[in-house]
Design an enzyme around this catalytic site. Structure first.
Site, PDB file in Angstrom:
ATOM      1  N   CYS A   1       0.840  -1.206   0.000  1.00  0.00           N
ATOM      2  CA  CYS A   1       0.000   0.000   0.000  1.00  0.00           C
ATOM      3  C   CYS A   1       0.873   1.252   0.000  1.00  0.00           C
ATOM      4  O   CYS A   1       1.541   1.559   0.985  1.00  0.00           O
ATOM      5  CB  CYS A   1      -0.909  -0.051   1.234  1.00  0.00           C
ATOM      6  SG  CYS A   1      -1.611   1.509   1.760  1.00  0.00           S
TER       7      CYS A   1
ATOM      8  N   CYS B   1       0.206   3.886   2.658  1.00  0.00           N
ATOM      9  CA  CYS B   1       0.666   3.399   3.970  1.00  0.00           C
ATOM     10  C   CYS B   1       2.147   3.695   4.140  1.00  0.00           C
ATOM     11  O   CYS B   1       2.581   4.183   5.193  1.00  0.00           O
ATOM     12  CB  CYS B   1       0.451   1.891   4.101  1.00  0.00           C
ATOM     13  SG  CYS B   1      -1.270   1.371   3.989  1.00  0.00           S
TER      14      CYS B   1
END
Ligand code: ZN
Length: 147
Positions: free
Chosen positions: A69, A72
Site C-alpha cells: 500500500c 501506507c
C-alpha cells in the site's frame, strides 16, 4: 497518588505496573530491562496485539497497513514521528493486515491505511486514510479525550 497503570513491554510483552505519575520518567521493563517507551511504533502480530490490548491501561493507537500500500508507506514516517510526541500517553502500534488477516477481517478494516484508537480493551475511534504528522496527533488526542 499511588495509582499504578499496566504497561506492556514492547520488547518482551511482560505486563509492568508503573505508577501513573511516573510513566513519563523513562520507566524500564522489570523483566527484560528494555525501555517501556522507545519513541517509535511497535509492530505487533495478531497474537501480540491481543495481548497488548488486554493488558494495557494506556490507549493503543493502531496503524493498520500493508506492504503493498503506497499511501501506507508514505504515512509511515509521520506515524513514526507521532510516537515520540504521543508516548507515554498512548502506545503506537503497527499491525500488518497481510500478517494479521483474520484480525483485520474481524475488525472490518476495509481500507488502508486506517488508524484506530483502542482504550479499555475496545475500539473507540477509527479514521481511514493517510494523515500528516499534525493530523495524526490532533486526531489521536481528540479521540483519546472523548474516549
Ligand atoms: Zn520487557
Amino acid at each position: 497518588m499511588n495509582e499504578s497503570i499496566r504497561i506492556v513491554c514492547p520488547a518482551c510483552d511482560a505486563t509492568n505496573r508503573v505508577p501513573a505519575a511516573r510513566r513519563g520518567e523513562g520507566p524500564r521493563c522489570g523483566a527484560c530491562k528494555a525501555a517501556l517507551f522507545q519513541a517509535r511504533p511497535v509492530a505487533l502480530s495478531e497474537k501480540r496485539f491481543r495481548h497488548h490490548l488486554r493488558n494495557s491501561d494506556i490507549p493503543l493507537l493502531v496503524d493498520f497497513w500493508a506492504s503493498w500500500c503506497g499511501p501506507c508507506r508514505a504515512m509511515a514516517p509521520a506515524f513514526e514521528a507521532a510516537a515520540a510526541q504521543l508516548e507515554p500517553r498512548m502506545r503506537l502500534v503497527k499491525v500488518s493486515t497481510e500478517e494479521a488477516a483474520s484480525l483485520a477481517t474481524e475488525l472490518a478494516i476495509r481500507s488502508i491505511p486506517t488508524l484506530a484508537l483502542f482504550a479499555g480493551g475496545r475500539e473507540v475511534a477509527r479514521q481511514p486514510g493517510a494523515m500528516p504528522l499534525r493530523g495524526i496527533i490532533d486526531w489521536a488526542e481528540g479521540a483519546a479525550t472523548s474516549a
